[in-house]
Design an enzyme around this catalytic site. Structure first.
Site, PDB file in Angstrom:
ATOM      1  N   GLY A  57       0.779  -1.199   0.061  1.00  0.00           N
ATOM      2  CA  GLY A  57       0.010  -0.019  -0.005  1.00  0.00           C
ATOM      3  C   GLY A  57       0.959   1.390  -0.265  1.00  0.00           C
ATOM      4  O   GLY A  57       0.602   2.088  -0.728  1.00  0.00           O
ATOM      5  N   GLU A 163      -6.528   1.463   4.280  1.00  0.00           N
ATOM      6  CA  GLU A 163      -7.639   0.618   5.577  1.00  0.00           C
ATOM      7  C   GLU A 163      -8.818   0.523   5.298  1.00  0.00           C
ATOM      8  O   GLU A 163      -9.632   0.109   6.396  1.00  0.00           O
ATOM      9  CB  GLU A 163      -7.283   1.755   6.829  1.00  0.00           C
ATOM     10  N   SER A 184      -4.568  -1.596   0.266  1.00  0.00           N
ATOM     11  CA  SER A 184      -3.301  -2.289   0.791  1.00  0.00           C
ATOM     12  C   SER A 184      -3.935  -3.623   1.043  1.00  0.00           C
ATOM     13  O   SER A 184      -5.044  -3.928   1.573  1.00  0.00           O
ATOM     14  CB  SER A 184      -2.744  -1.814   2.204  1.00  0.00           C
ATOM     15  N   HIS A 189      -4.850  -6.183   7.194  1.00  0.00           N
ATOM     16  CA  HIS A 189      -6.026  -5.751   6.156  1.00  0.00           C
ATOM     17  C   HIS A 189      -7.010  -6.444   6.006  1.00  0.00           C
ATOM     18  O   HIS A 189      -7.129  -7.718   6.267  1.00  0.00           O
ATOM     19  CB  HIS A 189      -5.300  -4.941   5.196  1.00  0.00           C
ATOM     20  N   HIS A 216      10.496   0.072 -13.060  1.00  0.00           N
ATOM     21  CA  HIS A 216      11.826   0.628 -13.782  1.00  0.00           C
ATOM     22  C   HIS A 216      11.645   1.804 -14.778  1.00  0.00           C
ATOM     23  O   HIS A 216      12.491   2.647 -15.413  1.00  0.00           O
ATOM     24  CB  HIS A 216      12.749  -0.223 -14.802  1.00  0.00           C
ATOM     25  N   ASN A 249      11.106  -0.113  -8.958  1.00  0.00           N
ATOM     26  CA  ASN A 249      10.874  -1.527  -9.059  1.00  0.00           C
ATOM     27  C   ASN A 249       9.902  -1.906  -7.743  1.00  0.00           C
ATOM     28  O   ASN A 249      10.650  -2.091  -6.614  1.00  0.00           O
ATOM     29  CB  ASN A 249      11.975  -2.450  -9.204  1.00  0.00           C
ATOM     30  N   GLU A 330      -4.577  -7.080  22.608  1.00  0.00           N
ATOM     31  CA  GLU A 330      -3.558  -6.349  21.908  1.00  0.00           C
ATOM     32  C   GLU A 330      -4.202  -4.843  21.193  1.00  0.00           C
ATOM     33  O   GLU A 330      -5.187  -5.000  20.772  1.00  0.00           O
ATOM     34  CB  GLU A 330      -3.194  -7.259  20.754  1.00  0.00           C
TER      35      GLU A 330
END
Length: 393
Positions: A57, A163, A184, A189, A216, A249, A330
């Protein structure tokens, strides 16, 4: 009994493993047919003409900004002003600095956590060339109001939708309101492709520029008749290493493209379960006088659940977070919090702050978020509610 409430969980099954094995059996690992198929399906899923898969992302954001510098008409230039909300992830902002743009930080709305529209209106100037909107934690910005502010101006609207995959506003997918939108597919996600990102657009010239910049800056991946070089040579040897833009790249792997095809099939059910979890979360926390939670605009895809502590509580945020962490929950800051606090990195920016960032600073000091999942997590949310109720009573 302690319950483990993690930020994210694995959404793969045998379908993704078979997709990986398909790539291994092919012997072709770098960007190719699997990525191309994913891009077609991704664009169709979100109602866009074109999609360009990237390595993340963050690199999707980089290409989105870079592409506007190489448009044949009305390109961005170094020194142009871009308005951003003060709360987002670092790589919302870093491409702006890297391309020499002037960044104007604007406060957020403490209810939606997206850009404050009244502050945005005051920040728009004759120098404003672009607005980088961030749909935070799955929540759409109020696009109708924002576009009404610039209806008589030539201002690019860009969406960092990393998100908010699957979010909708008035039946339209987020990421399709601006001239480009980014996504992303990192592990935590809405879908997971190892690492990965995507840029979508309806503008064919931007699409061709994105294709060129991704690999490139060469012509190899461009159509024969394209809007970067015109008609390509019919000699593949001549076009092998023909560089026309200062590119990168940031190509994805074939494995990521193959996995993405399987994950995209599951996305509607993933988002539906996230929304069901959100309804349960709102029922548990909407009437809690000690905290505030995110106010939904349109149909959020609920990346996670924000919690902002109200003023004058007997416990500090640090104490609340320690209690939750000690009990298996968490937690993380709400994205970066107030990004303007990062004074060291801002030494490299040309930037200004519009007005006061009171809400961004309050969120930074009093907010955190917990995870949402593609699985039902009623028991985890119930556990979190019990912990916070007991702690803040």
């Amino acid at each position: 009994m302690m319950v483990e409430y993690n930020l994210a969980s694995n959404s793969w099954d045998d379908n993704e493993l078979r997709a990986i094995q398909r790539v291994i059996a092919s012997g072709s690992y770098t960007m190719g047919g699997e990525v191309s198929s994913y891009e077609v399906q991704f664009a169709q899923h979100f109602g866009s003409k074109f999609a360009v898969m990237t390595s993340s992302g963050s690199t999707a954001n980089l290409l989105m900004i870079a592409a506007l510098f190489y448009k044949s008409e009305n390109p961005l230039k170094r020194g142009d002003e871009v308005i951003v909300p003060a709360v987002s992830w670092s790589t919302t902002y870093f491409p702006l600095q890297q391309y020499g743009l002037k960044v104007k930080f604007v406060d957020i709305d403490l209810d939606t956590l997206n850009i404050d529209i009244a502050a945005l209106e005051g920040a728009i100037s004759n120098d404003t060339r672009a607005i980088m909107l961030v749909n935070l934690l799955g929540n759409p910005n109020d696009m109708e109001k924002i576009f009404s502010l610039i209806s008589d101006k030539e201002i690019y609207v860009l969406e960092d939708n990393c998100e908010s995959m699957g979010a909708e506003l008035n039946g339209k997918s987020l990421g399709t309101f601006g001239c480009m939108g980014t996504f992303s597919s990192f592990f935590s996600h809405h879908i997971a492709t190892m690492e990965g990102g995507c840029v979508i657009t309806d503008d064919e010239e931007l699409y061709h520029i994105l294709l060129c910049l991704r690999a490139h800056g060469w012509t190899r991946n461009l159509p024969v008749d394209n809007m970067v070089t015109g008609i390509k040579s019919s000699d593949p040897f001549q076009e092998s290493f023909n560089f026309v833009l200062p590119g990168y790249n940031v190509r994805p792997l074939e494995m990521s493209g193959a996995i993405g095809q399987e994950q995209l099939k599951k996305l509607p059910s993933f988002v539906e379960l996230r929304r069901e979890n959100a309804e349960f979360f709102k029922n548990k926390f909407s009437d809690n006088s000690n905290i505030s939670i995110q106010k939904e605009i349109g149909k959020s895809s609920w990346f996670g659940f924000s919690i902002i502590l109200k003023k004058d509580l007997s416990m500090s945020r640090a104490e609340v977070i320690k209690h939750l962490t000690d009990n298996g929950v968490e937690v993380r800051p709400i994205v970066s919090g107030n990004f303007v606090k990062n004074t060291k990195v801002l030494e490299y920016f040309d930037y200004e702050v519009h007005g006061k960032l009171r809400n961004a600073e309050y969120l930074d000091e009093n907010g955190f978020f917990v995870g949402n999942h593609h699985l039902r997590i009623n028991s985890e949310i119930e556990y979190l509610s019990d912990l916070l109720t007991g702690l803040l009573a």
